[in-house]
Design a protein around this motif. Sequence first.
Motif, short mmCIF file in Angstrom:
data_model
loop_
_atom_site.label_atom_id
_atom_site.label_comp_id
_atom_site.label_asym_id
_atom_site.label_seq_id
_atom_site.Cartn_x
_atom_site.Cartn_y
_atom_site.Cartn_z
N ARG A 243 -1.80 -1.08 -6.80
CA ARG A 243 -0.72 -0.09 -6.83
C ARG A 243 -0.14 0.15 -5.43
O ARG A 243 1.07 0.28 -5.26
N ARG A 244 -1.04 0.21 -4.45
CA ARG A 244 -0.58 0.45 -3.09
C ARG A 244 0.28 -0.72 -2.61
O ARG A 244 1.35 -0.52 -2.01
N ALA B 133 3.65 -0.55 -4.17
CA ALA B 133 4.47 0.50 -3.54
C ALA B 133 5.06 -0.01 -2.23
O ALA B 133 6.23 0.22 -1.92
N GLU B 134 4.25 -0.75 -1.45
CA GLU B 134 4.75 -1.29 -0.18
C GLU B 134 5.84 -2.33 -0.43
O GLU B 134 6.80 -2.43 0.33
N LEU C 143 5.30 7.61 -1.22
CA LEU C 143 5.92 6.29 -1.20
C LEU C 143 4.94 5.23 -0.71
O LEU C 143 5.07 4.06 -1.04
N ARG C 144 3.94 5.63 0.07
CA ARG C 144 2.97 4.65 0.58
C ARG C 144 1.64 4.76 -0.13
O ARG C 144 0.85 3.82 -0.13
N PRO D 281 0.55 5.63 -3.74
CA PRO D 281 1.13 5.98 -5.04
C PRO D 281 0.20 6.80 -5.94
O PRO D 281 0.60 7.12 -7.06
#
Lengths: 545, 545
Positions: A406-407, A410-411, B278-279, B281
């Motif tokens: 997920r991270r 997002a990036e 945003l970084r 999630p």
Amino acid sequence: MSDVRKTIAGGATWQEVAEDRRRHRDATDRSPLPEDLSIINTDVEELARCLASGEWSATIVVRAFLRRASDAQGMVNCVAELLVDRALERAEYLDCYWMEHKKPVGPLHGVPISVKEHIAMKGLDLNAGFVSWVGRVAEEDALLLQILWDAGAVFYARTTQPQTLMHLETSSNLYGVCANPFNTSLTAGGSSGGEGALVGLRASVLGIGTDIGGSIRSPAANNGIFGFKPTSGRLPVLGWSAPMEGCEAILGTIGPLSTSLEGIKLFMKTVIDGKPWLRSPDLVAMDWRDTAGMFGEKLKVGVIWDDGVVKPHPPINRALHKVIGKLQKSQKFEVVDWIPKDHGRAWSIIAGLYFADGGAQTSEAINASGESWRPLSKWIVKENPHIKKHDVTSLWAACAERDEYRRQYAELWNERADVDVILCPAGPGVAPKLDAARYWGYTSQWNLLDYPAVVFPIRDWVSVRKDGEGDTPAHDPREYIPRSEADKFNWAQWDMYGAKGYKGAPISLQLVGRRYDDEKLLAALEVILKETGLPTAAPPTRPWN
Amino acid sequence: MSDVRKTIAGGATWQEVAEDRRRHRDATDRSPLPEDLSIINTDVEELARCLASGEWSATIVVRAFLRRASDAQGMVNCVAELLVDRALERAEYLDCYWMEHKKPVGPLHGVPISVKEHIAMKGLDLNAGFVSWVGRVAEEDALLLQILWDAGAVFYARTTQPQTLMHLETSSNLYGVCANPFNTSLTAGGSSGGEGALVGLRASVLGIGTDIGGSIRSPAANNGIFGFKPTSGRLPVLGWSAPMEGCEAILGTIGPLSTSLEGIKLFMKTVIDGKPWLRSPDLVAMDWRDTAGMFGEKLKVGVIWDDGVVKPHPPINRALHKVIGKLQKSQKFEVVDWIPKDHGRAWSIIAGLYFADGGAQTSEAINASGESWRPLSKWIVKENPHIKKHDVTSLWAACAERDEYRRQYAELWNERADVDVILCPAGPGVAPKLDAARYWGYTSQWNLLDYPAVVFPIRDWVSVRKDGEGDTPAHDPREYIPRSEADKFNWAQWDMYGAKGYKGAPISLQLVGRRYDDEKLLAALEVILKETGLPTAAPPTRPWN
């Protein structure tokens, strides 16, 4: 209606329980009732206005939908139970209220809403598709239904779901198979397939489904309607029934299916205005927000043509090309390709977390009655190569892997910070042949990421062309080298049946936003539809009329 | 600073590793540096103004705090590492920036911030209190620190935590015991005890701690400062180090400790304005909201005098009575009793979920080096009657029980819908004697419920009275029948040491809001403090000055 239901606990066989449930359903299906096409062809936002103004009575409206639902049941087998007495009693109350106060009780005064069976209704069976669970009776309405009730809704139909709740089709031993109204050799989708077919047939203009891997969006796509899976934590799931209570590795959501985009928005706003987080503290205390200023002058759309795992069939590719063509002609949009990142790994992560007990609770719910395993139950539980019986340590490691994915995603979005929404297929083809819905990646991707996602119909190409023009294989089937077993299976379907085999199937696409961008996503879809002339509602007349 | 650190992996004994870490710490502690009481006695919001205006240079400010931190370390043993070179280099950069641009880089331009050790700083050790983890070096700063850095912060001190991170004290084999600055026979609290003592000594005016059962609030209470545990999902924990990564049954949070309420608010607003979701999630995309209109003309305060499990010592009761007396004299407040619902069961639920692997990962992290178990590590892992090695099925059941408790507590609050905040003790007494912090219920209750909670000091009764007046036992110790072992232990402490034993200890209370009411809670505390004349900041001079 039989007073004494047959149950496994009561000593009946699973076949007797299933037969009794169907007998009960048929007993609730009491025609004749008036049919009024002008009512059922009205979308929910307009219906709500006519009801609020007193132009139409709640009774007239719900009788039209009850009749239509009875017909729909006869056509595609989508209903678990019709609520004739309850609905008429409720409508009568609302009509009396209106007569006395000359105003509606709330924003959904008299609006008929259909509900997937595993969402609790007080005093009614709550079997979630398992024969062994017949006889579980809900002690109260699910919180969501309480809020909708307070807003004036009339619940009139309960719809079917598959055994396990974990098919993208709707096949159970209790109610049999729900077929697609546009082509009965195809599936209506699932697991909210009863809803999908009912709304597809305009026997409902607003229904409630649930989604943990595509279960709202697959039926919406297969039936040419709107279906929305919000970010988790925005709508209350309190009071639904499913195995694995307490599991939080992958969160299912509840959401609307509707003939119109306005219907989706009306539903979301009404429920969230009810501040459900005060009663269900797992939810986020976030109002339904105004979308002013949420995106700039141009809407930037990222496009996924192909997820890199299973290549979509030609009708989907054609639909995407046509929509993108329209977007590119407008000054209001900028379109860029969105390169999918490891969607295959995403499937392995989510498929490994769906049944962290190795499928024990689901298997137990099936086996407790002796009912047979439906093919897609076997496929997702017994033949799923990613399934694992976790211990706490391995579960934590799998959740950490999920979080890292997920991270990274997002990036990926941060690197393309100006992309507002992603446009992509809703599945690897149109509605699959029965028992052939075996690729979830186009929908489950957004469950893993917990991104809001809405499916919408493409009216200009509402179904696969009869002549198959432009839908010939994109490759020579003798030469195409599939990327995987799933890709091979998907293309074997197309090669086997071709455009003719999917005749009549609606074509739909999916729009996806960042986590918690629910309001922005629906506003973006509205802009896309209006600016490109795409339909904001499913057509009032349908091929089968 | 030794270039080659001793580690277990490198073949050193645990005693050698611990000694080497302390040698490293002492090497970072390089006086003389200027001491300037006018700087260290300035709260962070004013400090930020003086730095933004160019009145003070970042270098002058950080040198004052470095010197003070060096003194604090000598007094109570609260520092894991001073960052003299890094901090001075950073301050020099900021001063040059200001000279060139005549404006600050951000809202925290030059503000010195101290950080609990297990929050990653690039290139530095990240041992989280375990000898075996010495040698783990952070590859990048934790996300929170990146955001604060962008806002202009200067990181100058890393503070200690206990072995396991799961004590309400601060005792480890690496750094020894952190004592309470107001009475060194008492604990500074924990697990953010190094932070608590540093801020209590005004060697920091803004520090960062973490809290899963009271670990920000216990040190804040014990040191007479402000400490805030926000709702989970509002501040990023990405980049902290702890056992059990991937566990989500009980979520820890990160949060500020400060000499002033304004400092808490400045921290929250700055971090959330950085849009950390945003970084990371896992966070909720929720802005730091304006509190206008969040409560009515009167603020309604519910009071918990006693949680029904462990009765607080007399100084806490006295403090509550005095504050309530002030509230009742004001027209701005309405005060009602809040009857605690099953707080004992709440402890059994949360204590059973802290270590769902039966403590395996924590035990492994201790045992890997051969280091000895500290008394409170034994108490929480080995002597905890609620601990259980779960399998996935029993974990789900325990999570479902947690959810049901949360739901019931939400309904309790709904029944008292007009209560805005709950005022309650922050613990069953003032700072406990060393190794005696064995009741978490007054803080862990709000972790289980995931409610935001802030601890604040009571200035008028800043410490336990020297003469013990009014703090005689509330009962005859020969006649009091304790409700439980925990109650018995707590009262045995008071009976044994009495007011004299706790001489000098600050008295603090706790204010609690509903989930996601973080902004409202801090605004309510501000109203309470201002209207009643209670301090909004810790005093500039302290008893030990």
